[in-house]
Design a protein around this motif. Structure first.
Motif, PDB file in Angstrom:
ATOM      1  N   ASP A 259       0.833  -1.206   0.000  1.00 21.84           N
ATOM      2  CA  ASP A 259       0.000   0.000   0.000  1.00 21.84           C
ATOM      3  C   ASP A 259       0.861   1.247   0.000  1.00 21.84           C
ATOM      4  N   ASN A 260       0.165   2.388  -0.006  1.00 23.58           N
ATOM      5  CA  ASN A 260       0.837   3.676   0.129  1.00 23.58           C
ATOM      6  C   ASN A 260       0.717   4.119   1.581  1.00 23.58           C
ATOM      7  N   THR A 261       1.820   4.079   2.303  1.00 23.68           N
ATOM      8  CA  THR A 261       1.846   4.503   3.700  1.00 23.68           C
ATOM      9  C   THR A 261       2.859   5.629   3.840  1.00 23.68           C
ATOM     10  N   TYR A 262       2.473   6.679   4.568  1.00 24.56           N
ATOM     11  CA  TYR A 262       3.340   7.832   4.772  1.00 24.56           C
ATOM     12  C   TYR A 262       3.561   7.998   6.275  1.00 24.56           C
ATOM     13  N   LEU A 263       4.773   7.740   6.716  1.00 24.64           N
ATOM     14  CA  LEU A 263       5.158   7.916   8.116  1.00 24.64           C
ATOM     15  C   LEU A 263       5.951   9.212   8.214  1.00 24.64           C
ATOM     16  N   ILE A 264       5.451  10.143   9.016  1.00 24.49           N
ATOM     17  CA  ILE A 264       6.147  11.419   9.212  1.00 24.49           C
ATOM     18  C   ILE A 264       6.755  11.415  10.602  1.00 24.49           C
ATOM     19  N   LYS A 265       8.056  11.628  10.659  1.00 24.42           N
ATOM     20  CA  LYS A 265       8.758  11.696  11.931  1.00 24.42           C
ATOM     21  C   LYS A 265       9.382  13.083  12.060  1.00 24.42           C
ATOM     22  N   TRP A 266       9.320  13.634  13.281  1.00 25.82           N
ATOM     23  CA  TRP A 266      10.009  14.879  13.565  1.00 25.82           C
ATOM     24  C   TRP A 266      10.563  14.796  14.973  1.00 25.82           C
ATOM     25  N   ASN A 267      11.225  15.848  15.430  1.00 29.69           N
ATOM     26  CA  ASN A 267      11.996  15.775  16.672  1.00 29.69           C
ATOM     27  C   ASN A 267      11.169  15.373  17.881  1.00 29.69           C
ATOM     28  N   THR A 268       9.905  15.771  17.917  1.00 28.90           N
ATOM     29  CA  THR A 268       9.105  15.522  19.120  1.00 28.90           C
ATOM     30  C   THR A 268       7.874  14.650  18.865  1.00 28.90           C
ATOM     31  N   GLY A 269       7.773  14.037  17.710  1.00 27.15           N
ATOM     32  CA  GLY A 269       6.579  13.223  17.477  1.00 27.15           C
ATOM     33  C   GLY A 269       6.598  12.502  16.150  1.00 27.15           C
ATOM     34  N   SER A 270       5.479  11.864  15.840  1.00 26.99           N
ATOM     35  CA  SER A 270       5.333  11.146  14.581  1.00 26.99           C
ATOM     36  C   SER A 270       3.849  11.018  14.256  1.00 26.99           C
ATOM     37  N   ALA A 271       3.556  10.792  12.987  1.00 31.82           N
ATOM     38  CA  ALA A 271       2.186  10.611  12.527  1.00 31.82           C
ATOM     39  C   ALA A 271       2.202   9.642  11.362  1.00 31.82           C
ATOM     40  N   VAL A 272       1.056   9.027  11.110  1.00 32.66           N
ATOM     41  CA  VAL A 272       0.937   8.084  10.001  1.00 32.66           C
ATOM     42  C   VAL A 272      -0.251   8.476   9.136  1.00 32.66           C
ATOM     43  N   TYR A 273      -0.018   8.584   7.838  1.00 29.14           N
ATOM     44  CA  TYR A 273      -1.073   8.804   6.847  1.00 29.14           C
ATOM     45  C   TYR A 273      -1.174   7.544   5.993  1.00 29.14           C
ATOM     46  N   ILE A 274      -2.387   7.072   5.784  1.00 29.52           N
ATOM     47  CA  ILE A 274      -2.613   5.879   4.970  1.00 29.52           C
ATOM     48  C   ILE A 274      -3.616   6.234   3.877  1.00 29.52           C
ATOM     49  N   SER A 275      -3.283   5.924   2.624  1.00 28.98           N
ATOM     50  CA  SER A 275      -4.223   6.203   1.535  1.00 28.98           C
ATOM     51  C   SER A 275      -5.493   5.400   1.759  1.00 28.98           C
ATOM     52  N   HIS A 276      -6.634   6.028   1.408  1.00 26.83           N
ATOM     53  CA  HIS A 276      -7.926   5.459   1.798  1.00 26.83           C
ATOM     54  C   HIS A 276      -8.986   5.905   0.811  1.00 26.83           C
ATOM     55  N   ASN A 277      -9.822   4.969   0.358  1.00 28.12           N
ATOM     56  CA  ASN A 277     -10.936   5.308  -0.541  1.00 28.12           C
ATOM     57  C   ASN A 277     -10.483   6.121  -1.752  1.00 28.12           C
TER      58      ASN A 277
END
Length: 339
Positions: A259-277
């Motif tokens: 799939d297309n998964t986007y993991l964003i990391k930065w100095n104090t955190g992280s987030a995940v975006y997943i392609s959908h619909n």
């Protein structure tokens, strides 16, 4: 319990950071919104002092956050956010604007790094060839989402309006300015080729010869991606390579990228975006899910070949296969047009 409270607090702070204009500091926002001193603001940011119930409520109301999305933090349970397509003004310009604004928020995070798995279309890379972006949007809107306004439309050759082009270029420059690690699979761009083939065979190009121009655009995109891989740096097509702040780690996986998964990391955190619909995405700041995503993505990376800057043989193999696929399809289209 204290650890969970700290994680929830950090997730709220991370969500607020993504909404702040460039140059605005979260510490100053806390001072202004919560009417606290600078020292008290820093203590909350460090996690030395927890937010009170009133402070949490105030921040959630000010920035449109739902505490329900943060209040439950358990392994195995994840809260995702998304924008329903029905609430979005679905047109080419608004689509590009949404992507640009998201990249702008990521770019402003301290130490931001993108880690992506790509099973077909390198979405941000196609901004180098705007006509491919326009074709992808049209295909999604007409064929996948079956939006009524596209029902009787055929894809036609037309100029991209200056405002949309400007937004796309701005989005591309933002993407190029964020260091990234990208894992590509064997299906890269082949899904897009099948979409072009479907439109050609179904007579959904107003001018069937326009299919050849889209195919040529795909070849130009491949050529540009190969040059970026050779340099290990991202830059806009037609420009000279830049070697600072735009690191491009490109990996080739010979098995399957699911799939297309986007993991964003930065100095104090992280987030995940997943392609959908098709055109949408799910996003979460859940630390457990981000950790699990990073673990899986890193295993996928370790089972892939690094083809940026080094490993010319594998790099030429990857792009050579893509070029042959495009060439074969071009010959088919040319033969059909001649017939």
């Amino acid at each position: 319990m204290e650890e969970i409270e700290h994680d929830i607090q950090q997730r709220i702070f991370n969500s607020i950071k993504l909404q702040l204009p460039k140059g605005d500091k979260l510490s100053q926002v806390l001072q202004d919104e919560l009417h606290i001193s600078q020292d008290a603001s820093y203590r909350r940011l460090r996690g030395d002092v927890p937010l009170t119930i009133y402070e949490t409520k105030k921040l959630c109301e000010t920035f449109g956050l739902s505490f329900d999305d943060y209040g439950t933090l358990q392994k195995g349970k994840v809260q995702f956010s998304f924008n329903p397509l029905a609430t979005i003004d679905m047109n080419y310009k608004s689509y590009l604007t949404g992507l640009r604004d998201g990249l702008k928020q990521i770019r402003e995070l301290d130490g931001a790094h993108l880690i992506m798995t790509i099973n077909d279309t390198p979405l941000f890379q196609v901004f180098n060839l705007p006509h491919i972006t326009r074709f992808k949007f049209f295909f999604w809107a007409k064929t996948y989402l079956q939006m009524p306004e596209y029902k009787d439309e055929k894809f036609k050759r037309e100029k991209i309006d200056k405002e949309s082009l400007s937004i796309g270029i701005e989005a591309l420059n933002l993407y190029n300015a964020i260091p990234s690690t990208e894992i590509y699979g064997l299906e890269t761009l082949r899904g897009t080729l099948r979409q072009v083939e479907y439109y050609f065979d179904s007579h959904l190009f107003e001018d069937p010869t326009y299919a050849l121009e889209i195919i040529d655009n795909l070849q130009q995109l491949i050529d540009h991606m190969k040059v970026q891989a050779e340099n290990g740096a991202k830059f806009t097509r037609g420009n000279e390579p830049i070697t600072s702040g735009n690191e491009f780690n490109m990996y080739m996986n010979e098995t399957y990228v699911a799939d297309n998964t986007y993991l964003i990391k930065w100095n104090t955190g992280s987030a995940v975006y997943i392609s959908h619909n098709v055109m949408n995405y799910l996003v979460t700041f859940d630390p457990y899910y981000a950790q699990e995503t990073e673990r899986i993505v890193m295993m996928l990376r370790d089972n892939s070949s690094l083809i940026s800057k080094i490993n010319a043989k594998e790099r030429n193999k990857f792009f050579g296969n893509l070029e042959r696929t495009i060439l074969n399809f071009r010959r088919k289209v040319e033969a059909e047009l001649d017939f």
